[in-house]
Motif scaffolding. Structure first.
Motif, mmCIF file in Angstrom:
data_model
loop_
_atom_site.group_PDB
_atom_site.id
_atom_site.type_symbol
_atom_site.label_atom_id
_atom_site.label_comp_id
_atom_site.label_asym_id
_atom_site.label_seq_id
_atom_site.Cartn_x
_atom_site.Cartn_y
_atom_site.Cartn_z
ATOM 1 N N UNK A 1 -9.016 -17.093 20.898
ATOM 2 C CA UNK A 1 -8.869 -16.721 19.487
ATOM 3 C C UNK A 1 -8.043 -15.441 19.407
ATOM 4 N N UNK A 2 -6.953 -15.480 18.645
ATOM 5 C CA UNK A 2 -6.147 -14.281 18.409
ATOM 6 C C UNK A 2 -6.360 -13.790 16.982
ATOM 7 N N UNK A 3 -6.680 -12.507 16.847
ATOM 8 C CA UNK A 3 -6.792 -11.870 15.525
ATOM 9 C C UNK A 3 -5.592 -10.946 15.386
ATOM 10 N N UNK A 4 -4.735 -11.211 14.413
ATOM 11 C CA UNK A 4 -3.480 -10.454 14.306
ATOM 12 C C UNK A 4 -3.350 -9.771 12.952
ATOM 13 N N UNK A 5 -3.024 -8.477 13.005
ATOM 14 C CA UNK A 5 -2.697 -7.714 11.798
ATOM 15 C C UNK A 5 -1.204 -7.354 11.872
ATOM 16 N N UNK A 6 -0.349 -8.024 11.064
ATOM 17 C CA UNK A 6 1.076 -7.686 11.090
ATOM 18 C C UNK A 6 1.294 -6.216 10.715
ATOM 19 N N UNK A 7 2.332 -5.611 11.283
ATOM 20 C CA UNK A 7 2.625 -4.197 11.066
ATOM 21 C C UNK A 7 4.013 -4.075 10.427
ATOM 22 N N UNK A 8 4.069 -3.580 9.220
ATOM 23 C CA UNK A 8 5.279 -3.393 8.414
ATOM 24 C C UNK A 8 5.739 -4.696 7.730
ATOM 25 N N UNK A 9 6.061 -4.584 6.472
ATOM 26 C CA UNK A 9 6.625 -5.716 5.726
ATOM 27 C C UNK A 9 7.999 -6.083 6.289
ATOM 28 N N UNK A 10 8.792 -5.066 6.608
ATOM 29 C CA UNK A 10 10.158 -5.324 7.083
ATOM 30 C C UNK A 10 10.154 -6.064 8.414
ATOM 31 N N UNK A 11 9.274 -5.642 9.347
ATOM 32 C CA UNK A 11 9.233 -6.311 10.653
ATOM 33 C C UNK A 11 8.738 -7.755 10.494
ATOM 34 N N UNK A 12 7.741 -7.951 9.634
ATOM 35 C CA UNK A 12 7.222 -9.307 9.396
ATOM 36 C C UNK A 12 8.326 -10.199 8.835
ATOM 37 N N UNK B 1 -13.253 -7.130 5.545
ATOM 38 C CA UNK B 1 -14.716 -7.156 5.386
ATOM 39 C C UNK B 1 -15.329 -8.442 5.954
ATOM 40 N N UNK B 2 -14.534 -9.513 6.042
ATOM 41 C CA UNK B 2 -15.036 -10.781 6.590
ATOM 42 C C UNK B 2 -14.694 -10.968 8.066
ATOM 43 N N UNK B 3 -14.040 -9.973 8.670
ATOM 44 C CA UNK B 3 -13.506 -10.169 10.019
ATOM 45 C C UNK B 3 -14.593 -10.400 11.066
ATOM 46 N N UNK B 4 -15.598 -9.546 11.077
ATOM 47 C CA UNK B 4 -16.627 -9.659 12.125
ATOM 48 C C UNK B 4 -17.339 -11.008 12.050
ATOM 49 N N UNK B 5 -17.720 -11.425 10.848
ATOM 50 C CA UNK B 5 -18.437 -12.708 10.714
ATOM 51 C C UNK B 5 -17.540 -13.881 11.117
ATOM 52 N N UNK B 6 -16.244 -13.792 10.833
ATOM 53 C CA UNK B 6 -15.314 -14.863 11.203
ATOM 54 C C UNK B 6 -15.145 -14.954 12.715
ATOM 55 N N UNK B 7 -15.096 -13.793 13.380
ATOM 56 C CA UNK B 7 -14.991 -13.787 14.851
ATOM 57 C C UNK B 7 -16.254 -14.381 15.466
ATOM 58 N N UNK B 8 -17.401 -13.968 14.947
ATOM 59 C CA UNK B 8 -18.674 -14.464 15.499
ATOM 60 C C UNK B 8 -18.842 -15.965 15.257
ATOM 61 N N UNK B 9 -18.205 -16.495 14.221
ATOM 62 C CA UNK B 9 -18.319 -17.932 13.915
ATOM 63 C C UNK B 9 -17.477 -18.790 14.853
ATOM 64 N N UNK B 10 -16.556 -18.180 15.575
ATOM 65 C CA UNK B 10 -15.668 -18.930 16.477
ATOM 66 C C UNK B 10 -16.369 -19.232 17.799
ATOM 67 N N UNK B 11 -16.058 -20.390 18.380
ATOM 68 C CA UNK B 11 -16.632 -20.728 19.686
ATOM 69 C C UNK B 11 -15.677 -20.380 20.835
#
Length: 449
Positions: free
Chosen positions: A348-359, A412-422
């Motif tokens: 499972x990869x959790x990604x936070x893009x950095x900068x609008x321009x780079x995205x 705010x939903x990140x931790x619960x979403x990670x824990x829900x993954x197998x």
């Protein structure tokens, strides 16, 4: 400007990774160091604990009264807006105001300077090299753009004659440096918000390379269009890493130098890209004349950089890795390392893009890199220094991904979403404030084990 005649150094934006190591450096030299930053952080906490006075309010009356024009240097980060009242106070009174890169230029002018350039790999390579030089007893100070695990610091040593610095291409900062020995790890397109085109970035690297008159003192990879000494993994080169094996969770490899073969080097950082980083550092230290036995010992004891494939949890049933990757090439390197170490396991990869321009500039490449993972959770784009761009958001990026298992969520939903993954392997990726969520994620996962 003579730094020896400076008594006081005032930092505007002292909490940045690059600014804070300069603050530590001047403190080590016995200067009086004071600074401002917008928000407290682990870095500012450590600086305060070391005796540096820091405040978090842009207020002129918090500038010490005895900071006089003639013996005070003001160091400012480009992230600070020109409306900043303290910055304007110093400007109006004709204080000596320098950007961080200009100050590094002054420091490297008076020292023997190793400069590590490249769009990827700078921090790890300069960290390894700084560690080799320090462990071998050199009179070195190494300025690192990340926290080196061995020292829990972004500054290694307190030497006055040798410096190791990251040569940062952002804002063409590296053109201020005075390198004696240098390397370029990569020249991928990045910072297009500054440069405009990949050709402009390449031209800037060529200009940096031209600062090294003796090309036998410049180390490059074989795909770069620049003259220098080629380093390669498993391909013919002046410096070659070969006979690469994995044993006990470490790489074991040999290195061919122009004069000898160094056998059975042990190196604990995963990923083929890190082998190249190690090889570049080995080549630079070897040219300098560092004894082979000292190089081998330091390579084996190097623990890595925080947020660079940093293990948070490592058990039989669950692995959690955190990484600073914020460019498609870096995400590919994380994926390669994970697949090599954990074949057949769900990632499972959790990604936070950095900068609008780079995205925006690399959206298709990001989508392709992320789609390789079994499952992806996306967070909203971290804006850093930028204002939003119409139509450029994480939903737009997610729609480009071919992954069957992908979703966009709030922090705010990140931790619960990670824990829900197998998934048995979890990787958090990104250069924004996702790093601040790591302790919470780690604690939550540990509670389920």
């Amino acid at each position: 400007m003579n730094l020896n005649q400076i008594n006081n150094v005032y930092f505007i934006g002292i909490g940045g990774i690059g600014m804070s190591n300069l603050a530590r450096y001047f403190k080590n030299l016995g200067k009086r160091v004071v600074g401002y930053d917008k928000t407290p952080s682990a870095l500012t906490d450590e600086l305060i604990a070391s005796g540096i006075s820091i405040h978090f309010e842009d207020a002129i009356d918090l500038i010490p009264n005895d900071f006089y024009v003639e013996n005070t240097l003001v160091v400012v980060t480009p992230a600070v807006p020109i409306t900043h009242s303290e910055w304007n106070y110093f400007t109006e009174r004709n204080f000596e105001i320098k950007k961080r890169s200009e100050v590094l230029g002054l420091i490297t002018k008076d020292t023997f300077c190793f400069a590590v350039a490249g769009t990827h790999g700078k921090t790890t390579t300069s960290g390894i090299l700084g560690h080799i030089m320090y462990e071998s007893g050199a009179d070195v100070t190494a300025f690192i753009g990340g926290i080196v695990e061995n020292y829990n610091s972004n500054l290694i040593g307190s030497g006055k004659t040798i410096t190791v610095v990251e040569a940062d291409e952002f804002d063409r900062s590296f053109l201020h440096l005075h390198p004696n020995i240098a390397c370029i790890t990569s020249m991928d397109a990045d910072h297009l918000d500054i440069y405009g085109t990949s050709e402009a970035i390449e031209e800037s690297f060529v200009e940096f390379a031209n600062k090294i008159e003796d090309k036998s003192h410049l180390f490059i990879t074989n795909e770069l269009p620049i003259e220098g000494v080629i380093c390669s993994v498993n391909e013919e080169a002046i410096y070659k890493a070969f006979n690469v094996r994995v044993g006990n969770g470490s790489y074991i490899f040999d290195v061919q130098t122009p004069t000898e073969v160094i056998k059975d080097l042990h190196f604990g950082l995963p990923g083929r890209h890190n082998l190249m980083n190690a090889l570049m550092a080995i080549a630079m230290a070897n040219l300098f004349g560092t004894p082979t036995v000292e190089i081998a010992k330091a390579i084996a004891s190097f623990k890595g950089i925080k947020r660079r494939f940093s293990y948070q949890i490592k058990t039989e049933s669950k692995v959690y890795i955190d990484d600073y990757a914020h460019h498609p090439t870096e995400i590919n390197a994380v994926y390669q390392a994970v697949r090599e170490l954990y074949p057949g396991q769900k990632v499972l990869a959790v990604f936070q893009p950095h900068l609008f321009s780079r995205t925006k500039d690399f959206a298709d490449d990001f989508a392709k890199s992320l789609s390789a993972f079994d499952e992806v959770i996306l967070l909203d784009i971290y804006p850093a220094r930028e204002l939003p761009m119409e139509g450029i958001n994480s939903k737009w990026l997610m729609d480009k991904m071919t992954n069957n298992s992908k979703k966009l969520i709030t922090k705010s939903d990140l931790v619960s979403s990670i824990l829900a993954s197998d998934a048995s392997i979890i990787v958090t990726i990104g250069a924004g404030d996702i790093g601040e969520l790591v302790p919470t994620i780690k604690k939550a996962i540990n509670e389920t084990l």
